[in-house]
Design a protein around this motif. Structure first.
Motif, PDB file in Angstrom:
ATOM      1  N   ARG A 181       0.827  -1.202   0.000  1.00 15.16           N
ATOM      2  CA  ARG A 181       0.000   0.000   0.000  1.00 15.16           C
ATOM      3  C   ARG A 181       0.860   1.250   0.000  1.00 15.16           C
ATOM      4  NH1 ARG A 181      -3.064  -2.765   3.937  1.00 15.16           N
ATOM      5  NH2 ARG A 181      -2.206  -1.418   5.572  1.00 15.16           N
ATOM      6  N   ALA A 182       1.916   1.229   0.787  1.00  8.73           N
ATOM      7  CA  ALA A 182       2.775   2.413   0.869  1.00  8.73           C
ATOM      8  C   ALA A 182       3.453   2.683  -0.471  1.00  8.73           C
ATOM      9  CB  ALA A 182       3.820   2.216   1.969  1.00  8.73           C
ATOM     10  N   LEU A 183       3.960   1.631  -1.114  1.00 10.77           N
ATOM     11  CA  LEU A 183       4.638   1.812  -2.399  1.00 10.77           C
ATOM     12  C   LEU A 183       3.652   2.275  -3.464  1.00 10.77           C
ATOM     13  CD1 LEU A 183       7.044   1.627  -4.260  1.00 10.77           C
ATOM     14  CD2 LEU A 183       6.638  -0.837  -4.473  1.00 10.77           C
ATOM     15  N   LEU A 184       2.463   1.683  -3.519  1.00  8.91           N
ATOM     16  CA  LEU A 184       1.477   2.102  -4.518  1.00  8.91           C
ATOM     17  C   LEU A 184       1.031   3.534  -4.275  1.00  8.91           C
ATOM     18  CD1 LEU A 184      -0.207   1.222  -6.950  1.00  8.91           C
ATOM     19  CD2 LEU A 184      -1.957   0.435  -5.351  1.00  8.91           C
ATOM     20  N   ASP A 185       0.911   3.931  -3.003  1.00  2.00           N
ATOM     21  CA  ASP A 185       0.519   5.307  -2.701  1.00  2.00           C
ATOM     22  C   ASP A 185       1.581   6.292  -3.178  1.00  2.00           C
ATOM     23  OD1 ASP A 185      -1.274   7.225  -1.223  1.00  2.00           O
ATOM     24  OD2 ASP A 185       0.597   7.545  -0.139  1.00  2.00           O
ATOM     25  N   VAL A 186       2.842   5.941  -3.014  1.00  2.00           N
ATOM     26  CA  VAL A 186       3.920   6.811  -3.497  1.00  2.00           C
ATOM     27  C   VAL A 186       3.896   6.909  -5.013  1.00  2.00           C
ATOM     28  CG1 VAL A 186       6.425   7.068  -3.637  1.00  2.00           C
ATOM     29  CG2 VAL A 186       5.366   6.389  -1.489  1.00  2.00           C
ATOM     30  N   LEU A 187       3.678   5.781  -5.683  1.00  2.00           N
ATOM     31  CA  LEU A 187       3.651   5.794  -7.144  1.00  2.00           C
ATOM     32  C   LEU A 187       2.516   6.658  -7.674  1.00  2.00           C
ATOM     33  CD1 LEU A 187       4.359   2.037  -7.992  1.00  2.00           C
ATOM     34  CD2 LEU A 187       5.929   3.962  -8.194  1.00  2.00           C
ATOM     35  N   LEU A 188       1.340   6.539  -7.068  1.00  2.00           N
ATOM     36  CA  LEU A 188       0.191   7.269  -7.579  1.00  2.00           C
ATOM     37  C   LEU A 188       0.269   8.766  -7.297  1.00  2.00           C
ATOM     38  CD1 LEU A 188      -2.712   4.805  -6.693  1.00  2.00           C
ATOM     39  CD2 LEU A 188      -1.495   5.085  -8.856  1.00  2.00           C
ATOM     40  N   LYS A 189       1.106   9.181  -6.350  1.00  3.57           N
ATOM     41  CA  LYS A 189       1.278  10.605  -6.082  1.00  3.57           C
ATOM     42  C   LYS A 189       2.308  11.251  -7.003  1.00  3.57           C
ATOM     43  CE  LYS A 189      -0.253  10.635  -1.279  1.00  3.57           C
ATOM     44  NZ  LYS A 189       0.103  10.904   0.126  1.00  3.57           N
ATOM     45  N   LEU A 190       3.024  10.443  -7.777  1.00  2.00           N
ATOM     46  CA  LEU A 190       3.965  11.000  -8.744  1.00  2.00           C
ATOM     47  C   LEU A 190       3.207  11.565  -9.933  1.00  2.00           C
ATOM     48  CD1 LEU A 190       6.699   8.197  -8.857  1.00  2.00           C
ATOM     49  CD2 LEU A 190       6.867  10.410  -7.708  1.00  2.00           C
ATOM     50  N   PRO A 191       3.728  12.608 -10.580  1.00  2.00           N
ATOM     51  CA  PRO A 191       3.102  13.074 -11.827  1.00  2.00           C
ATOM     52  C   PRO A 191       3.122  11.952 -12.864  1.00  2.00           C
ATOM     53  CG  PRO A 191       4.654  14.697 -10.986  1.00  2.00           C
ATOM     54  CD  PRO A 191       4.859  13.463 -10.162  1.00  2.00           C
ATOM     55  N   PRO A 192       2.117  11.878 -13.718  1.00  2.00           N
ATOM     56  CA  PRO A 192       2.054  10.783 -14.692  1.00  2.00           C
ATOM     57  C   PRO A 192       3.312  10.605 -15.542  1.00  2.00           C
ATOM     58  CG  PRO A 192      -0.038  11.927 -14.620  1.00  2.00           C
ATOM     59  CD  PRO A 192       0.903  12.709 -13.752  1.00  2.00           C
ATOM     60  N   PRO A 193       3.964  11.684 -16.056  1.00  2.00           N
ATOM     61  CA  PRO A 193       5.186  11.451 -16.831  1.00  2.00           C
ATOM     62  C   PRO A 193       6.300  10.803 -16.002  1.00  2.00           C
ATOM     63  CG  PRO A 193       4.310  13.630 -17.286  1.00  2.00           C
ATOM     64  CD  PRO A 193       3.546  13.103 -16.119  1.00  2.00           C
ATOM     65  N   GLN A 194       6.472  11.237 -14.740  1.00  2.00           N
ATOM     66  CA  GLN A 194       7.492  10.630 -13.898  1.00  2.00           C
ATOM     67  C   GLN A 194       7.136   9.184 -13.549  1.00  2.00           C
ATOM     68  OE1 GLN A 194       8.376  13.020 -10.465  1.00  2.00           O
ATOM     69  NE2 GLN A 194       8.545  14.923 -11.640  1.00  2.00           N
ATOM     70  N   ARG A 195       5.869   8.941 -13.278  1.00  2.00           N
ATOM     71  CA  ARG A 195       5.436   7.577 -12.961  1.00  2.00           C
ATOM     72  C   ARG A 195       5.683   6.646 -14.146  1.00  2.00           C
ATOM     73  NH1 ARG A 195      -0.595   7.421 -12.339  1.00  2.00           N
ATOM     74  NH2 ARG A 195      -0.078   9.420 -11.355  1.00  2.00           N
ATOM     75  N   ARG A 196       5.409   7.128 -15.349  1.00  2.00           N
ATOM     76  CA  ARG A 196       5.602   6.300 -16.535  1.00  2.00           C
ATOM     77  C   ARG A 196       7.084   6.025 -16.772  1.00  2.00           C
ATOM     78  NH1 ARG A 196       2.574   7.525 -22.260  1.00  2.00           N
ATOM     79  NH2 ARG A 196       3.235   5.657 -23.378  1.00  2.00           N
ATOM     80  N   ALA A 197       7.921   7.036 -16.627  1.00  2.00           N
ATOM     81  CA  ALA A 197       9.356   6.833 -16.820  1.00  2.00           C
ATOM     82  C   ALA A 197       9.924   5.865 -15.786  1.00  2.00           C
ATOM     83  CB  ALA A 197      10.083   8.174 -16.746  1.00  2.00           C
ATOM     84  N   LEU A 198       9.487   5.993 -14.532  1.00  2.00           N
ATOM     85  CA  LEU A 198       9.970   5.092 -13.482  1.00  2.00           C
ATOM     86  C   LEU A 198       9.543   3.656 -13.747  1.00  2.00           C
ATOM     87  CD1 LEU A 198      11.382   4.917 -10.675  1.00  2.00           C
ATOM     88  CD2 LEU A 198       9.111   5.133  -9.674  1.00  2.00           C
ATOM     89  N   LEU A 199       8.308   3.474 -14.182  1.00  2.00           N
ATOM     90  CA  LEU A 199       7.814   2.121 -14.428  1.00  2.00           C
ATOM     91  C   LEU A 199       8.522   1.479 -15.611  1.00  2.00           C
ATOM     92  CD1 LEU A 199       5.829  -0.111 -13.711  1.00  2.00           C
ATOM     93  CD2 LEU A 199       4.145   1.002 -15.181  1.00  2.00           C
ATOM     94  N   LEU A 200       8.753   2.257 -16.668  1.00  2.00           N
ATOM     95  CA  LEU A 200       9.422   1.692 -17.842  1.00  2.00           C
ATOM     96  C   LEU A 200      10.878   1.360 -17.560  1.00  2.00           C
ATOM     97  CD1 LEU A 200       7.978   3.944 -20.699  1.00  2.00           C
ATOM     98  CD2 LEU A 200       7.466   1.547 -20.262  1.00  2.00           C
ATOM     99  N   TYR A 201      11.556   2.236 -16.812  1.00  2.00           N
ATOM    100  CA  TYR A 201      12.992   2.030 -16.594  1.00  2.00           C
ATOM    101  C   TYR A 201      13.262   1.038 -15.474  1.00  2.00           C
ATOM    102  CZ  TYR A 201      17.936   3.250 -16.319  1.00  2.00           C
ATOM    103  OH  TYR A 201      19.301   3.193 -16.326  1.00  2.00           O
ATOM    104  N   ASP A 202      12.646   1.254 -14.313  1.00  2.00           N
ATOM    105  CA  ASP A 202      12.923   0.392 -13.163  1.00  2.00           C
ATOM    106  C   ASP A 202      11.955  -0.776 -13.049  1.00  2.00           C
ATOM    107  OD1 ASP A 202      15.128   1.797 -12.192  1.00  2.00           O
ATOM    108  OD2 ASP A 202      13.854   3.268 -11.199  1.00  2.00           O
ATOM    109  N   GLY A 203      10.815  -0.701 -13.701  1.00  2.00           N
ATOM    110  CA  GLY A 203       9.859  -1.794 -13.633  1.00  2.00           C
ATOM    111  C   GLY A 203       9.986  -2.758 -14.792  1.00  2.00           C
TER     112      GLY A 203
END
Length: 353
Positions: A181-203
């Motif tokens: 829950r904590a990790l998902l909450d942090v991800l969803l509070k990121l701006p969409p462009p940053q969230r997408r870049a993080l998911l593509l690179y680190d995910g």
């Protein structure tokens, strides 16, 4: 010892073939059996035959080379068979189903990390594959069909119009685990462009140029987004400051949700139904437009009727002069006309008929 000494030697031509198949020189064979290069050449030519312990060593070497060659030939035949089967032309439906089976399960979990909504993740992936099936020739020729579908799914999932849909106005239940829950909450509070870049690179594990290309941004801009996203995650969750640990936790969070994608035939059928619907809608709109045009032509005037121009001021007309006092001559003339109207000349009397 008796069993080894009884091992037969192959013919001289076979001896040479086995050595060449194993990419060995005569000197290398001679060093293994304890003989000279000239002796090995004589054995392969059939001029002499090995004896004693050299025959035993030579027979064991040739036996191992024969087994190795047979194994390589079997692997080669299996590879040729696999290549022949894999190069058989697939139908578009078979190729689409293979791509869907390979990408859809993982893509649904990735899209869930991007949106935090299970139903939206499934819908986004299905819509992306529906678009892919509608444009299958283009997708099949793409260098990275999986990347094409992933980019389409991410674009649909991050659309801001979903906030106006009634089914997505309320948040979904969060994960059961507190760390998830904590990790998902942090991800969803990121701006969409940053969230997408993080998911593509680190995910997903793409490199920086691939992440920039899929995000439709420059490499420096993508690098800044990634650094800001990592800093925000590390600020809230210091244990995830290590990229390796962050990658592992993203994979665990995605795998924790039991998200199932629809079957490939279902997606293809939905895509075809959607295509038929929009085709019929376009035909209906075209027919309506043609009917409206025909009605307009039928009721329109057949000749040109110029519009009535607005009134204009006529120039050059002298203004009216108000009556004024008569002069003496005018007074005399008026008196004369009044007197001669009835008793004057005949021409001044009106005639009755």
């Amino acid at each position: 010892m008796t069993q080894t000494s009884a091992t037969p030697l192959p013919p001289p031509e076979e001896r040479r073939r086995l050595r060449e198949a194993a990419s060995l020189t005569q000197a290398q064979v001679a060093a293994q059996v304890g003989a000279s290069r000239e002796t090995v050449r004589a054995w392969e030519n059939g001029r002499t035959t090995p004896r004693g312990h050299r025959k035993e060593a030579y027979a064991q070497l040739l036996s191992s080379l024969a087994a190795q060659t047979a194994a390589q030939e079997a692997v080669g035949e299996a590879e040729v068979t696999w290549r022949q089967q894999s190069t058989r032309p697939l139908t578009p439906a078979q190729a689409f189903d293979a791509l869907y089976a390979f990408c859809a399960p993982a893509l649904v979990r990735q899209t869930y990390l991007l949106t935090g909504r299970r139903e939206l993740a499934r819908e986004s992936v299905e819509r992306a594959f529906q678009f892919a099936w509608q444009r299958w020739p283009e997708v099949a020729r793409d260098r990275d069909p999986a990347g094409w579908v992933r980019a389409t799914a991410y674009d649909f999932a991050l659309s801001p119009w979903h906030r106006f849909r009634p089914r997505y106005r309320h948040p979904e239940p969060p994960p059961a685990d507190a760390s998830d829950r904590a990790l998902l909450d942090v991800l969803l509070k990121l701006p969409p462009p940053q969230r997408r870049a993080l998911l593509l690179y680190d995910g997903v594990g793409l490199d920086l140029p691939e992440t920039a290309a899929e995000s439709e941004a420059s490499t420096p801009a993508t690098a800044r987004r990634l650094l800001h996203a990592r800093a925000a995650v590390a600020d809230r969750l210091p244990a995830l400051s290590d990229p390796t640990e962050l990658h592992r936790r993203l994979a665990e969070l995605a795998s924790a949700e039991r998200l199932r994608a629809a079957k490939p035939p279902t997606v293809r059928d939905s895509s075809e139904r959607r295509a038929r619907f929009w085709t019929r809608a376009a035909i209906a709109f075209t027919v309506t437009l043609i009917g409206t045009t025909a009605l307009t032509l039928r009721t329109a005037p057949t000749r040109y009727e110029p519009p009535v121009p607005p009134g204009q001021t006529v120039l050059g007309v002298p203004p009216k002069v108000a009556p004024g006092p008569l002069s003496e001559r005018e007074v005399e003339l008026r008196r004369k006309l009044r007197e001669e109207t009835a008793s004057g000349p005949v021409r001044l009397v009106p005639e009755t008929r």
